[in-house]
Design a protein around this motif. Structure first.
Motif, PDB file in Angstrom:
ATOM      1  N   THR A 168       0.866  -1.176   0.000  1.00 27.19           N
ATOM      2  CA  THR A 168       0.000   0.000   0.000  1.00 27.19           C
ATOM      3  C   THR A 168       0.904   1.228   0.000  1.00 27.19           C
ATOM      4  O   THR A 168       2.131   1.117   0.061  1.00 27.19           O
ATOM      5  N   GLY A 169       0.312   2.409  -0.057  1.00 24.23           N
ATOM      6  CA  GLY A 169       1.099   3.621   0.112  1.00 24.23           C
ATOM      7  C   GLY A 169       1.734   3.649   1.500  1.00 24.23           C
ATOM      8  O   GLY A 169       1.266   2.977   2.429  1.00 24.23           O
ATOM      9  N   ALA A 170       2.796   4.407   1.651  1.00 26.27           N
ATOM     10  CA  ALA A 170       3.521   4.445   2.924  1.00 26.27           C
ATOM     11  C   ALA A 170       2.649   4.937   4.074  1.00 26.27           C
ATOM     12  O   ALA A 170       2.860   4.553   5.235  1.00 26.27           O
ATOM     13  N   LEU A 171       1.656   5.763   3.777  1.00 22.05           N
ATOM     14  CA  LEU A 171       0.783   6.292   4.824  1.00 22.05           C
ATOM     15  C   LEU A 171      -0.350   5.338   5.179  1.00 22.05           C
ATOM     16  O   LEU A 171      -1.049   5.565   6.163  1.00 22.05           O
ATOM     17  N   GLY A 172      -0.521   4.285   4.379  1.00 20.34           N
ATOM     18  CA  GLY A 172      -1.538   3.302   4.694  1.00 20.34           C
ATOM     19  C   GLY A 172      -2.654   3.250   3.668  1.00 20.34           C
ATOM     20  O   GLY A 172      -2.788   4.118   2.793  1.00 20.34           O
ATOM     21  N   LEU A 173      -3.465   2.219   3.782  1.00 18.59           N
ATOM     22  CA  LEU A 173      -4.612   2.014   2.904  1.00 18.59           C
ATOM     23  C   LEU A 173      -5.599   3.175   3.074  1.00 18.59           C
ATOM     24  O   LEU A 173      -6.030   3.460   4.202  1.00 18.59           O
ATOM     25  N   PRO A 174      -5.981   3.881   2.010  1.00 21.27           N
ATOM     26  CA  PRO A 174      -6.881   5.024   2.161  1.00 21.27           C
ATOM     27  C   PRO A 174      -8.182   4.685   2.887  1.00 21.27           C
ATOM     28  O   PRO A 174      -8.673   5.470   3.721  1.00 21.27           O
ATOM     29  N   GLU A 175      -8.756   3.506   2.581  1.00 19.37           N
ATOM     30  CA  GLU A 175     -10.009   3.129   3.252  1.00 19.37           C
ATOM     31  C   GLU A 175      -9.824   2.983   4.755  1.00 19.37           C
ATOM     32  O   GLU A 175     -10.723   3.307   5.543  1.00 19.37           O
ATOM     33  N   LEU A 176      -8.674   2.465   5.169  1.00 16.42           N
ATOM     34  CA  LEU A 176      -8.422   2.280   6.596  1.00 16.42           C
ATOM     35  C   LEU A 176      -8.173   3.616   7.273  1.00 16.42           C
ATOM     36  O   LEU A 176      -8.641   3.846   8.397  1.00 16.42           O
ATOM     37  N   ARG A 177      -7.454   4.512   6.632  1.00 15.28           N
ATOM     38  CA  ARG A 177      -7.227   5.837   7.206  1.00 15.28           C
ATOM     39  C   ARG A 177      -8.558   6.558   7.408  1.00 15.28           C
ATOM     40  O   ARG A 177      -8.772   7.228   8.425  1.00 15.28           O
ATOM     41  N   LEU A 178      -9.463   6.402   6.456  1.00 16.04           N
ATOM     42  CA  LEU A 178     -10.792   7.014   6.575  1.00 16.04           C
ATOM     43  C   LEU A 178     -11.570   6.383   7.723  1.00 16.04           C
ATOM     44  O   LEU A 178     -12.230   7.089   8.507  1.00 16.04           O
ATOM     45  N   ALA A 179     -11.508   5.062   7.847  1.00 15.25           N
ATOM     46  CA  ALA A 179     -12.228   4.372   8.925  1.00 15.25           C
ATOM     47  C   ALA A 179     -11.716   4.810  10.294  1.00 15.25           C
ATOM     48  O   ALA A 179     -12.498   4.997  11.233  1.00 15.25           O
ATOM     49  N   ILE A 180     -10.402   4.965  10.425  1.00 14.94           N
ATOM     50  CA  ILE A 180      -9.833   5.414  11.696  1.00 14.94           C
ATOM     51  C   ILE A 180     -10.298   6.832  12.010  1.00 14.94           C
ATOM     52  O   ILE A 180     -10.685   7.135  13.153  1.00 14.94           O
ATOM     53  N   ALA A 181     -10.286   7.708  11.011  1.00 15.04           N
ATOM     54  CA  ALA A 181     -10.739   9.087  11.231  1.00 15.04           C
ATOM     55  C   ALA A 181     -12.201   9.114  11.664  1.00 15.04           C
ATOM     56  O   ALA A 181     -12.577   9.864  12.585  1.00 15.04           O
ATOM     57  N   ARG A 182     -13.032   8.309  11.034  1.00 14.71           N
ATOM     58  CA  ARG A 182     -14.452   8.262  11.418  1.00 14.71           C
ATOM     59  C   ARG A 182     -14.626   7.710  12.830  1.00 14.71           C
ATOM     60  O   ARG A 182     -15.533   8.134  13.562  1.00 14.71           O
ATOM     61  N   PHE A 183     -13.752   6.793  13.224  1.00  9.96           N
ATOM     62  CA  PHE A 183     -13.817   6.233  14.579  1.00  9.96           C
ATOM     63  C   PHE A 183     -13.623   7.326  15.624  1.00  9.96           C
ATOM     64  O   PHE A 183     -14.307   7.340  16.658  1.00  9.96           O
ATOM     65  N   TYR A 184     -12.719   8.257  15.364  1.00 13.31           N
ATOM     66  CA  TYR A 184     -12.538   9.364  16.307  1.00 13.31           C
ATOM     67  C   TYR A 184     -13.803  10.207  16.404  1.00 13.31           C
ATOM     68  O   TYR A 184     -14.176  10.664  17.493  1.00 13.31           O
ATOM     69  N   GLY A 185     -14.462  10.413  15.290  1.00 16.28           N
ATOM     70  CA  GLY A 185     -15.696  11.179  15.337  1.00 16.28           C
ATOM     71  C   GLY A 185     -16.806  10.450  16.064  1.00 16.28           C
ATOM     72  O   GLY A 185     -17.496  11.031  16.919  1.00 16.28           O
ATOM     73  N   ASP A 186     -16.984   9.168  15.769  1.00 13.08           N
ATOM     74  CA  ASP A 186     -18.056   8.392  16.377  1.00 13.08           C
ATOM     75  C   ASP A 186     -17.801   8.104  17.855  1.00 13.08           C
ATOM     76  O   ASP A 186     -18.722   8.169  18.678  1.00 13.08           O
ATOM     77  N   GLN A 187     -16.561   7.753  18.194  1.00  7.52           N
ATOM     78  CA  GLN A 187     -16.240   7.311  19.549  1.00  7.52           C
ATOM     79  C   GLN A 187     -15.901   8.473  20.472  1.00  7.52           C
ATOM     80  O   GLN A 187     -16.242   8.447  21.651  1.00  7.52           O
ATOM     81  N   HIS A 188     -15.231   9.494  19.939  1.00 11.81           N
ATOM     82  CA  HIS A 188     -14.703  10.549  20.800  1.00 11.81           C
ATOM     83  C   HIS A 188     -15.186  11.952  20.434  1.00 11.81           C
ATOM     84  O   HIS A 188     -14.799  12.923  21.087  1.00 11.81           O
TER      85      HIS A 188
END
Length: 408
Positions: free
Chosen positions: A64-84
Motif C-alpha cells: 500500500t502507500g507508505a501512509l496506509g490504505l486510504p479506506e483504513l485511514r478514513l475508517a480510523i478518522a471516522r472512529f474518532y468522530g463516532d467514539q470521541h
C-alpha cells in the motif's frame, strides 16, 4: 564486530525477558501463569479473522502507500468522530506496523540529538528507549500516588529547561493503568505548546479506559490539542496483538516528513492486516470490543480484591488499560527479587518495576490482567501462598538475594 553505541545503550525489556524464562519453565512441563505481558487473551474480533481469511488469496498482496490504505485511514478518522466526538482529517492519519513503528516515526521526525524530552517515571520503557535512540536526552520526571503516577503541570513546569523540546505522555499508562485527568492533560499540552514544544501522547489504551457516569468514553487529547501527535494501536482495544498494526494522528505539516520516513524505514504496514482491520469498525466488532472492555473491568475487580486479601497494596487503582501496579516493599524483597522468586517458586510471571523507571524500580511490580479470569484466580492463589511462605526475616528487612537467575 563493532556494535553501535546506540545498540549497546538499549536496556533489555524485562517483561519480555521474564516471559522468555516463563517459556523455558513451560518447556519443562510446568504450568506458568503468565501475568507479565500486555497481551489480551481474546484475540481479534471474529469478523476481523474472517476478513483475513477472505483477503488472503483473493487479491495480490502488493504494497500500500507508505501512509496506509486510504479506506483504513478514513475508517480510523471516522472512529474518532463516532467514539470521541473529534473531527480528524483522514489525511492526518498514518497507518504503521504497530504502535512501536508510530513512535519510531514520531521520534525520527521530531527529535534532534541533544533535545531534552520529559517522560513520567514510571512509564513504558520503549518510549524512552526510542527517543534516546534518536539522540534525545530523556529526563524521567518522578511521580507519586498523589499524581496518579502521571505527569502533572506542576511537575512539568518544575523540570522544564531551556533544552526541553518535547514531552511524551501515556494515558492510560503502562505500567499503572492510570489516566491523566482531561483538564490536567489539557493544561500540560497548553504549557508545552506555549513554549513551541511538541507533544507525543500514547493513547493505545484510551478505548480501554473507564467511561464516565454518563457512559461517555475518555476524551482523546485531540479534543483540545489538535497539534499533538497521537499514537494508537490495533493490539489492545481490538485485541490484535501479533498483527503488528497501529496508527498515529499527526499535524498536517508533519505528514510529508512521516511519509518520507515511512517510505524509507518500512515501506508500509502489512497489506493483508490493513484490509482485515477494516472489519474492526463494523457495529458487530465494536460491540465485541465493548463487551471485552467490560470483561477487563471484571478482571480488574478480581485482581484488586485478591491482592488486597494477600496484603499487597495497590497505591492507585487503575482506571484503564489492563495493568495493576502494586507495592511489594512490605515483603522485604525488592521487586526484582519478588518477581524472580514468584516465577521460580510459584510459577507466576510478573514484571519488576525496573522496567519502568527509577523511582519505583525496587518497590513496585506490574501485573497484567489481560489473562483469563481462570488464570488470574490461579495466579492470585499462587501469589498468596508464596507471600505467606516468606520468612519473618524477609518480612522485617530487605533480603540480600540477587534473584534466581541473571538477566542480561
Amino acid at each position: 564486530m563493532r556494535i553501535s553505541q546506540r545498540a549497546r545503550s538499549v536496556a533489555p525489556f524485562y517483561a519480555m525477558e521474564f516471559g522468555k524464562h516463563a517459556a523455558e519453565l513451560e518447556a519443562e512441563g510446568r504450568h506458568v501463569v503468565k501475568l507479565s505481558l500486555g497481551e489480551p487473551d481474546f484475540g481479534a474480533p471474529p469478523a476481523v479473522i474472517e476478513a483475513m481469511r477472505d483477503v488472503v488469496g483473493s487479491r495480490p498482496m502488493s504494497y500500500t502507500g507508505a501512509l496506509g490504505l486510504p479506506e483504513l485511514r478514513l475508517a480510523i478518522a471516522r472512529f474518532y468522530g463516532d467514539q470521541h466526538g473529534v473531527e480528524v482529517d483522514p489525511a492526518r492519519v498514518v497507518v504503521t506496523a504497530g504502535a512501536s513503528a508510530a513512535l519510531v516515526l514520531g521520534a525520527a521526525a521530531l527529535v534532534d540529538p541533544g533535545d531534552e524530552v520529559l517522560i513520567a517515571d514510571p512509564s513504558y520503557p520503549c518510549n524512552r528507549q526510542i527517543a534516546e535512540s534518536f539522540g534525545a536526552q530523556v529526563t524521567l520526571v518522578p511521580t507519586s500516588a498523589e499524581s496518579r503516577y502521571q505527569l502533572d503541570t506542576a511537575a512539568v513546569r518544575a523540570h522544564w529547561t531551556d533544552r526541553t523540546r518535547g514531552i511524551m505522555v501515556a494515558s492510560p499508562s503502562n505500567p499503572t493503568g492510570t489516566s491523566v485527568p482531561a483538564d490536567e492533560l489539557a493544561a500540560i499540552s497548553a504549557f508545552a505548546r506555549e513554549r513551541d514544544a511538541w507533544r507525543i501522547v500514547d493513547e493505545i489504551y484510551l478505548d480501554l479506559g473507564d467511561h464516565d457516569e454518563h457512559g461517555r468514553p475518555p476524551r482523546s487529547v485531540l479534543s483540545y490539542d489538535q497539534e499533538a501527535v497521537v499514537i494508537n494501536s490495533f493490539s489492545k482495544y481490538f485485541g490484535m496483538t501479533g498483527w503488528r498494526l497501529g496508527w498515529c494522528v499527526v499535524p498536517e505539516a508533519l505528514v510529508p516528513a512521516l511519509e518520507r520516513l515511512a517510505q524509507n524505514y518500512m515501506i508500509c504496514a502489512s497489506t493483508p492486516a490493513q484490509y482485515a482491520a477494516l472489519a474492526c469498525f463494523t457495529p458487530e466488532s465494536l460491540a465485541v470490543c465493548e463487551e471485552r472492555r467490560a470483561e477487563f473491568g471484571r478482571r480488574r475487580a478480581l485482581v484488586l480484591d485478591g491482592l488486597a486479601q494477600i496484603g499487597l497494596p495497590v497505591p492507585v487503582p487503575p482506571d484503564g488499560a489492563f495493568y495493576v501496579y502494586f507495592d511489594v516493599s512490605g515483603t522485604g524483597l525488592t521487586s526484582w527479587e519478588f518477581c524472580g522468586r514468584a516465577l521460580k517458586e510459584a510459577h507466576v510471571a510478573l514484571t519488576p518495576g525496573r522496567d519502568f523507571g527509577v523511582a519505583t524500580a525496587d518497590t513496585h511490580v506490574r501485573l497484567s490482567y489481560a489473562a483469563s479470569a481462570e488464570e488470574l484466580r490461579e495466579g492470585i492463589a499462587r501469589l498468596g501462598k508464596f507471600v505467606a511462605t516468606l520468612g519473618q526475616t524477609e518480612q522485617r528487612g530487605r533480603s540480600t538475594r540477587t534473584g534466581p537467575f541473571s538477566l542480561r
